[in-house]
Motif scaffolding. Sequence first.
Motif, PDB file in Angstrom:
ATOM      1  N   VAL A  11      -4.283  26.569 -42.421  1.00  0.00           N
ATOM      2  CA  VAL A  11      -4.896  26.928 -41.141  1.00  0.00           C
ATOM      3  C   VAL A  11      -5.356  25.719 -40.354  1.00  0.00           C
ATOM      4  N   PRO A  12      -5.999  24.708 -41.007  1.00  0.00           N
ATOM      5  CA  PRO A  12      -6.429  23.543 -40.216  1.00  0.00           C
ATOM      6  C   PRO A  12      -5.284  22.903 -39.451  1.00  0.00           C
ATOM      7  N   PHE A  13      -4.088  22.903 -40.057  1.00  0.00           N
ATOM      8  CA  PHE A  13      -2.917  22.352 -39.381  1.00  0.00           C
ATOM      9  C   PHE A  13      -2.616  23.144 -38.112  1.00  0.00           C
ATOM     10  N   LEU A  14      -2.722  24.466 -38.203  1.00  0.00           N
ATOM     11  CA  LEU A  14      -2.394  25.309 -37.064  1.00  0.00           C
ATOM     12  C   LEU A  14      -3.446  25.196 -35.962  1.00  0.00           C
ATOM     13  N   ALA A  15      -4.655  24.797 -36.342  1.00  0.00           N
ATOM     14  CA  ALA A  15      -5.737  24.778 -35.377  1.00  0.00           C
ATOM     15  C   ALA A  15      -5.836  23.458 -34.600  1.00  0.00           C
ATOM     16  N   LEU A  16      -4.940  22.504 -34.871  1.00  0.00           N
ATOM     17  CA  LEU A  16      -4.996  21.225 -34.165  1.00  0.00           C
ATOM     18  C   LEU A  16      -4.883  21.431 -32.651  1.00  0.00           C
ATOM     19  N   SER A  17      -5.517  20.606 -31.931  1.00  0.00           N
ATOM     20  CA  SER A  17      -5.530  20.750 -30.480  1.00  0.00           C
ATOM     21  C   SER A  17      -4.125  20.740 -29.916  1.00  0.00           C
ATOM     22  N   GLU A  18      -3.870  21.723 -29.075  1.00  0.00           N
ATOM     23  CA  GLU A  18      -2.541  21.831 -28.478  1.00  0.00           C
ATOM     24  C   GLU A  18      -2.279  20.662 -27.540  1.00  0.00           C
ATOM     25  N   GLN A  19      -3.360  19.987 -27.126  1.00  0.00           N
ATOM     26  CA  GLN A  19      -3.195  18.884 -26.185  1.00  0.00           C
ATOM     27  C   GLN A  19      -2.595  17.652 -26.860  1.00  0.00           C
ATOM     28  N   MET A  20      -2.737  17.557 -28.194  1.00  0.00           N
ATOM     29  CA  MET A  20      -2.151  16.436 -28.910  1.00  0.00           C
ATOM     30  C   MET A  20      -0.640  16.599 -28.949  1.00  0.00           C
ATOM     31  N   MET A  21       0.070  15.500 -29.062  1.00  0.00           N
ATOM     32  CA  MET A  21       1.519  15.561 -29.139  1.00  0.00           C
ATOM     33  C   MET A  21       1.929  16.355 -30.371  1.00  0.00           C
TER      34      MET A  21
END
Length: 955
Positions: A11-21
């Motif tokens: 889940v932490p992987f999926l929650a990364l900010s969408e703004q990051m590449m």
Amino acid sequence: MAGQTAGLIPVPFLALSEQMMNPLKELGKYGQAPWLDNLGRGLVRSGELAKLVNEEGIKGVTSNPAIFEKSMGHSDEYNEEIRSLLDAGVVEIGEVFNNLAFTDIRSACDVLKTVYDETKGGDGFVSMECNPYLANDTEATLTEARHLWKTIDRKNVMIKVPATDAGIPAIRTLLSEGINVNVTLLFATEYYRKVAEAYIAGLEGLPKDYDLSTVSSVASFFISRIDSKIDGALDKLIANGGDKAKLEALKGKVAIANAKLAYRDYEKIFSGPRWEKLAKRGARPQRLLWASTGTKNKAYPDTLYVDTLVGDNTVNTMPPATVAAERDHGKPTANAIKEDLKGAEKILRDLAAAGINLDEITDTLLVEGVDLFAVAADQLYGAIAGKCDELTGKKLRMTWSLGVDKEAVDGWVKTWTKKGYIRSLWAQDKTIWTNSDEDKWLGWLDAPTTAKANLAQLEAFSAKVKAEGWTDVVLLGMGGSSLGAEVLREVLAKNGTPKFHILDSTSPDEVGTLNAKLDPAKTLFIVASKSGSTLEPNLFKDFFYDRVVSTVGKDKAGSHFVAITDPGSSLEKDAKAEGFAAIFEGKKNIGGRYSVLSNFGLVPAAAMGIDLKAFVHNALAAEAACGPLSPPPTNPGAQLGIALGTLARAGKNKLTIFASKSLESFGAWAEQLIAESTGKHGKGIIPVDGEPAGSAASYGQDRTFVVLKLKGEEARDALVTALKPLGHPVIEIEVDEPMQLARLYYVFEIATAVAGAALQINPFDQPDVEAAKVKARALMEAGGAKDTDKPVFQGGGVSVYADAANAKTLAGAKSLEDVLKAHFKRVGRNDYVALVAFIERNAEHAAELDAMRAALRDATGAAVCLGFGPRFLHSTGQAYKGGPATGVFLQVTAAPVHDVAVPGRGYSFGAVVAAQAAGDLGVLVERGRRAVRVHLDNVDQGLATLRGAIEAAVK
């Protein structure tokens, strides 16, 4: 882990900010669709798949047996649905799997429907694999793929078909029917070109007005498996002194080079006039899909097979770990797949120069790939079978103590699994036996399914028997037509109403004893004979039909009779002519000893008032547990059969059956099934049922023990415990309740067929049974059996007879004790003794004979069998004559207390049983068996005398 979803992306992987590449989403910009190689109930229901699609750019999903095995077999995600399926009567493993998988595939298709719609059918697919066992069967693959397509009923599903020589024509046909296909197990560019040709030809086969944009396909080109195989070959060359620097330079390069050349082929194939003609009709190119893209060598970057394979209009299906890695630190670049094609060509040239043939490698990988998919399917179906057992809480519990033979048995389990022999058995492939007529005798495999369909007729008969108020029901049969019903009576209907009797002996005393108990006016007779021409049931029918006619008149006599027989038999004709109350059909492709779960067992069960629904339900559970998709490691029938066959080949062929009180009668049925099925051509398993218990030290090393227990009951537990440390193979089978008798029947039928394959004999014929019948008929035609030879001993109401060869061994004997001492002195290591008694079968006679068995076993260490004639002739008689020539026989005959005439035949039952005994002994002698006959003037006194003489002789 219960309650968790195997293989989900953290889940932490999926929650990364969408703004990051997001390198994963960058793939889409370069024309490559990232797909997820994972599917499970939790992935969909938790919303994780939707997040991957909506937030991370995942555009498709692939599934396979290995993926489903993790989620279905090792989590509780499916428990509720499996329970519901089992409660609804869905017990067959493949059917359970399909129900579960179809739900997951449809749900995933629905999640990806937005992608499918946005791309106008260009992406958003979910792949479902054809049964991998069918990879080399074109027609079976077509049937399976059509079924999956129709049943899943989603436009964005793809059916996975392997690129085998049999799969490629199936691929073309499916595409010509508008079915989306994911072509899997591609390793070689040569096969890729064949697949691409099949795709184009398939589209060309669609009607001219067909919208080709609605048909999609991918060609799954496997990557990491190639490098793993090549790297191993390179390591061997280095170890043998090859140029390390040059060989090391090829590691991790060949699979990518191979893929690049495949993509070059792709661009050539999907261009030019032929393709443009289809493109104008909306056709889409068949995309190359890079599969097996998780790196297996930890020395390689974990995104190696993603970043180097980016290409326009391609797919990369990644396991969750690779998806996470690419999202975290991938470095994709546009058209990486097209870079340095000359370098790719050089890599393959260098590989060939090193002496490694890539074509041979890819051919091997295709074969191994099919095998690995089959192994994964075995594990999947086995896991589901285990889950079904776990959830029902009621199953056959089998415990194994095989000692030094464990390795051999385990080896054969692996062989049977790898070669798919259980599937071959269900496919009625006679080559797993002797390639004769075995395929014509396998109707018993789906007997429980047939029984379920016939329940209404059977239950109506049961109700009629009860309503008509019969005080007694008598089954007139022999062998397989009677022994199964006898167990049903003893286990499930011992104190039932009406009283249920079985007659399977021509002993006039046994006929007379039963006759005295019956009021013909209140008795229903069930005549059971497959062929309709079996001597004994016809004689029994003649006798009791005459009695009923004398009591109620000829017009009403037929209403007292029911027939169970094969269509067109003489019994069927007689039953119709005489107005029998009912005629129940047998199946010509079910032999008598395999017929207990057909009408030959179920009609008597109905007459006994047994709960047929519960009984058939248990039989169906066993059919599922032993079915074609249940591999040997989880298939109780296969496990038992492989063990019995392997142990018999190792010389432990005296199958000794112990049973707890409620299941004691089962041994006689199992005895005839196993002996008649396996004892032929000098091979065989000799079952030993009902032998009195001895000390652990009294059993020879040629024994295998099968212990049958009803939960809560004892089955010689102390003795069993003592046998194990001595190295005796012990197989313990426990059931929870008496109704699971149905499961025991089925498991032993499968086991016997499997053991026959292990012994390389035909377990469905009985070549030596007829020999005794022929001799008996000849004697009857000549006026009956007569003692014309002088006895080798006579005295005290006992006479001993032997042929010339056997008489030599007994020469000089002055007493019965001397005769028996000389006879049994011939019992050697790994021999067995058989007492065959053509006398009335009752508790008193059995007790005397069992005492003789115990004395002989304790003195010689040999297994000692007991058979009452003539019923054993249709049972162990086959093994005694056709099996291993290791038997020492003592036949016991006696003058009947009261002879009984057979109406209309001109002879008596006494004459019949005497001829049968003489015929049996004659064949034993012809086969060179060590056999003598003891005749008793008075059966009760004579048995006591014989017992004393044996006990004295073997002291």
